[in-house]
Write a protein that holds these residues in place. Structure first.
Motif, PDB file in Angstrom:
ATOM      1  N   LEU A  63       0.869  -1.190   0.000  1.00  0.00           N
ATOM      2  CA  LEU A  63       0.000   0.000   0.000  1.00  0.00           C
ATOM      3  C   LEU A  63       0.895   1.226   0.000  1.00  0.00           C
ATOM      4  O   LEU A  63       1.625   1.497   0.968  1.00  0.00           O
ATOM      5  CB  LEU A  63      -0.913   0.011   1.232  1.00  0.00           C
ATOM      6  N   ILE A 123      -7.112  -6.555  -0.183  1.00  0.00           N
ATOM      7  CA  ILE A 123      -7.276  -5.323   0.603  1.00  0.00           C
ATOM      8  C   ILE A 123      -8.323  -5.604   1.670  1.00  0.00           C
ATOM      9  O   ILE A 123      -9.484  -5.936   1.361  1.00  0.00           O
ATOM     10  CB  ILE A 123      -7.703  -4.148  -0.284  1.00  0.00           C
ATOM     11  N   VAL A 127      -2.025   1.247  -4.702  1.00  0.00           N
ATOM     12  CA  VAL A 127      -1.312  -0.023  -4.428  1.00  0.00           C
ATOM     13  C   VAL A 127      -0.187  -0.176  -5.458  1.00  0.00           C
ATOM     14  O   VAL A 127      -0.422  -0.011  -6.670  1.00  0.00           O
ATOM     15  CB  VAL A 127      -2.263  -1.227  -4.475  1.00  0.00           C
ATOM     16  N   VAL A 164      -2.932  -4.131   2.695  1.00  0.00           N
ATOM     17  CA  VAL A 164      -2.858  -4.977   1.496  1.00  0.00           C
ATOM     18  C   VAL A 164      -2.024  -6.217   1.822  1.00  0.00           C
ATOM     19  O   VAL A 164      -0.914  -6.101   2.381  1.00  0.00           O
ATOM     20  CB  VAL A 164      -2.237  -4.213   0.310  1.00  0.00           C
TER      21      VAL A 164
END
Length: 817
Positions: free
Chosen positions: A612, A630, A648, A623
């Motif tokens: 992340l 997620i 991300v 993440v």
């Protein structure tokens, strides 16, 4: 002297005595106790009976055995043996009266026989009677007499006496002379009884009629059968030096061994002169001897003996001929020829002459090919000059005689230069002498190469590896082949066999150095397009015709991290905003969505990790590092903003690593109206900005197009007018302007045709993307379309399949505002 009748009477008396002597001896033995006498003829065989001792001594055979009768002494005891078991005396060795007694008569020997218990001694005398086993003999074969022709009638000439070792009647009894006209024979006896003969001349000799007389003298004994001996009587009639010396041979032949020592006797010449005294004294000499013979031989002037005085070589002189003169003191002479043959000795070794020799021969010649022709000679003769030629039996050659003293050296098998490139041949020539001599000749033969061996690779196959994206011209590997041939036939070149790899010729991928066998890359490789190269390399020699062999080569392409990750979900679109719905009642660990990405590289270069990078509220979401999920990390509250924006980053594990980013929009709300206003405003602003940019670009393009069109038209008109003026200038006609039909003014208000060219740009890997994905990771997906009336569609559990293989793989943070 005795006449023939008296001789016959004595012969008959001798025979009567031989018959009655044993009987008389037996009577005498009987009278004399302990002494017996036997008479036996000579030359009796071994084991013959001499006498019955037991009977003659009046003894019993058992007495002889018990008394251990035996012969204990005697001067000739080895001639007799006592058989005690039979009581007889036998001959143990053959008796020769002449050897035993010579001329003594009578001939006898004695021996003593002893008996024991009681001791008795008896003497036995054995008389050996003569047998006519010898004939009368003369000392010489020829009796030579020289009688002058002036000899008077009645002259006596004594002749050589004959000798007969037999005794009595078996001895010499009479002489007989062969019939002739000049001599008669008279016989006489000496006081000791030896008979001899005398010739008496009864007719005068005449040298001119009979210079030589040859008679035979016969001597006979009185034995039965009668034996006799003969001698030639050669009579030379002498004259008063009116006869020259005469050689007994008109030509003398002799032989001498070459290399004979100095002083070696060869032969003796002999000449006779019928004269006597000084007139018959002969001297010998060579006559007019020249050259080598005068130095090699000499003759004794008195004896006629010829000897060697210098070295003799058969190879230089095989024969000598000389004339010999015999001269008496009166000056008369005679001549004779002497021929001396030289006998060869093995003193010369054979000589080898190489007449023809091929020092280099091809390895493909057939067996039986002539390699060399040579001649062998030996100066010796006959057996010493007979030659035998040989070579080492381990060599692949043989010798064959073609002509006299000429030989061929032939190959016996097929050659192989790779096994034996050369031969050392020793030819040995040996003669056949008693002590053989030999000579050797050495030949060095080289085998020339024939292209009969193909190149052989050092490996059955080759394997190498190369990294993708390496620069062209890189050396990948080296192949090597060995050819056991020589020189040009062993010169190896390397080629690529024609083949295709993925539809392209192999030469577009790699090349090979024809001399070194080094394989080079022609271009840079892409692992994602081709993972290995398999091709064939041919090694070919330089022979005629060339030979070749092939080997398989395999090159593995090793992957490099040259491709970033590709985000497959969530899909980034430019026309709508995709948002994931998260209810405010979501618990900790609530699955919001899942980021799905792939990497076309392989191995660790395709291992992906998720992080992340940015978030509206980093304390709300996390993440998964490996799976890209997620999730919420705390309880959602009413204070959390409705619109959550997450960035991300997806990274691979290559060195250096590559990455891609994706923006995930999350809506935190329990109902759609709550979220609608947030996403709608932002959507209209974005749409307005996008439309403004589009119109500005379109206006700029139209203005540029019009400017270029006008510029082209003006230039075209100028060029046309210039060409017209040139035509009119060169022409004599008046200038009349001409306008082609349907001419339209370019400056009018006509509409120009607009041509629009569209270029579609795609990523290099878009053509290979064939990934399809099933169910979306998010349970709630919110899609906002700005062109609609602001209606928001809610999709729950909908399956989404991506059908856009040409969509961009990288989405930046500026795509969605």
């Amino acid at each position: 002297s005795l006449d023939i009748r008296t001789h016959q009477t004595v012969h008959l008396c001798g025979k009567w005595l031989l018959l009655w002597t044993p009987l008389v001896l037996f009577l005498i033995t009987s009278i004399t106790n302990g002494q017996i006498r036997y008479s036996i003829p000579e030359e009796m065989k071994k084991g013959s009976l001499i006498g019955n001792v037991a009977q003659d001594l009046g003894l019993d055979v058992r007495r002889l055995r018990s008394g251990r009768a035996r012969i204990v002494s005697g001067e000739r005891s080895q001639y007799a043996e006592l058989k005690a078991d039979k009581g007889i005396l036998v001959v143990s060795e053959k008796i020769d009266r002449e050897e035993l007694c010579g001329e003594v008569a009578p001939c006898s020997f004695s021996l003593e026989i002893i008996l024991e218990n009681p001791i008795e001694l008896h003497r036995v005398t054995v008389e050996v009677l003569d047998v006519n086993d010898h004939a009368p003999t003369f000392k010489n074969n020829v009796i030579r007499l020289e009688i002058s022709e002036s000899a008077t009638i009645g002259s006596h000439f004594d002749l050589e006496s004959a000798y007969d070792p037999d005794a009595g009647i078996n001895g010499l009894q009479n002489y007989v002379l062969s019939p002739n006209d000049h001599f008669v024979l008279k016989q006489h006896s000496n006081a000791d009884g030896v008979r001899f003969a005398v010739m008496i001349l009864q007719k005068a000799l005449d040298r001119e009629l009979n210079p030589q007389l040859s008679l035979k003298l016969i001597a006979a004994d009185g034995g039965a059968p009668q034996r006799s001996g003969t001698v030639n009587v050669e009579i030379s009639v002498l004259d008063v030096n009116d006869n020259p010396p005469i050689f007994n041979q008109s030509m003398y032949k002799a032989a001498v061994l070459e290399n004979a020592h100095i002083g070696t006797h060869i032969t003796t010449v002999n000449a006779s002169d019928s004269d006597s005294g000084s007139n018959g004294l002969i001297t010998y000499s060579f006559s007019n001897v020249k050259g080598k013979a005068a130095e090699t031989f000499q003759i004794d002037s008195f004896s006629g003996r010829i000897t060697v005085t210098d070295n003799i070589d058969y190879e230089k002189d095989k024969k000598f001929e000389m004339r010999v003169i015999a001269k008496d003191q009166g000056g008369l002479s005679d001549a004779s020829k002497v021929v001396i043959e030289v006998i060869d000795s093995n003193d010369n070794a054979p000589v080898i002459n190489i007449m023809s020799f091929s020092s280099i021969i091809s390895e493909d010649v057939a067996p039986g090919t002539t390699v060399a022709v040579f001649n062998v000679k030996d100066a010796d003769s006959e057996r010493n000059g007979k030659i035998t030629c040989s070579i080492d039996s381990n060599l692949p050659f043989k010798i064959k005689s073609s002509l006299t003293d000429y030989y061929n050296l032939l190959s016996d098998v097929a050659f192989d230069r790779e096994t034996t490139p050369e031969y050392n041949i020793t030819i040995t020539a040996t003669d056949s002498g008693a002590l053989p001599l030999s000579t050797q000749s050495f030949l060095h033969l080289k085998i020339s190469d024939v292209n009969d061996n193909a190149p052989i690779f050092t490996k059955t196959n080759y394997l190498a590896s190369v990294f993708e994206n390496d620069s062209p011209g890189l050396s990948i590997l080296s192949v090597s082949a060995h050819d056991s041939d020589w020189n040009q036939n062993a010169r190896t070149s390397y080629f690529l066999e024609d083949a295709e790899i993925s539809g392209s010729p192999v030469s577009s991928f790699v090349s090979i150095n024809a001399e070194s066998g080094i394989v080079n890359a022609v271009r840079s490789f892409d692992y994602e397009q081709i993972k290995q190269l398999v091709f064939t390399v041919r090694a070919q020699d330089g022979g005629s015709p060339p030979l070749s062999s092939n080997v398989s080569v395999k090159i593995l392409i090793q992957d490099q991290n040259d491709n970033p990750p590709q985000v497959l979900y969530p899909v980034q679109t430019g026309g709508s905003v995709v948002a994931e719905m998260v209810p405010r009642s979501a618990e900790v660990g609530y699955l919001v969505t899942k980021v799905v990405a792939v990497d076309v590289d392989s191995g660790q270069n395709a291992w992906l990790s998720y992080k992340l990078q940015k978030a509206t509220d980093r304390a709300l979401f996390e993440v998964g590092l490996q799976n890209g999920e997620i999730r919420t990390i705390r309880q959602v509250t009413d204070k959390d903003a409705v619109k959550q924006r997450l960035t991300v980053i997806v990274e691979d594990n290559g060195q250096p690593s590559r990455s891609a980013t994706v923006i995930v929009n999350v809506a935190v709300a329990d109902s759609f109206p709550e979220v609608l206003s947030e996403f709608t405003d932002s959507t209209h602003d974005k749409e307005y900005n996008d439309n403004l940019t589009f119109y500005l670009v379109l206006a700029l393009a139209v203005v540029s197009f019009l400017f270029i069109t006008c510029l082209v038209v003006i230039i075209s008109v100028k060029i046309y007018r210039w060409r017209q003026s040139r035509i009119l200038y060169h022409s004599s006609l008046p200038v009349i302007p001409y306008y082609p039909p349907r001419y339209s003014d370019t400056l009018g208000t006509g509409t120009l045709q607009h041509v629009y060219n569209y270029e579609v740009c795609r990523t290099t890997d878009s053509r290979k993307s064939d990934c399809k994905f099933g169910r979306a990771a998010s349970q709630n997906v919110l899609v906002m379309d700005p062109s609609s009336t602001g209606t928001m569609q809610r999709m729950q559990g909908e399956k989404s399949i991506l059908d856009e293989p040409d969509s961009p793989l990288e989405v930046s943070a500026t795509q969605i505002n």
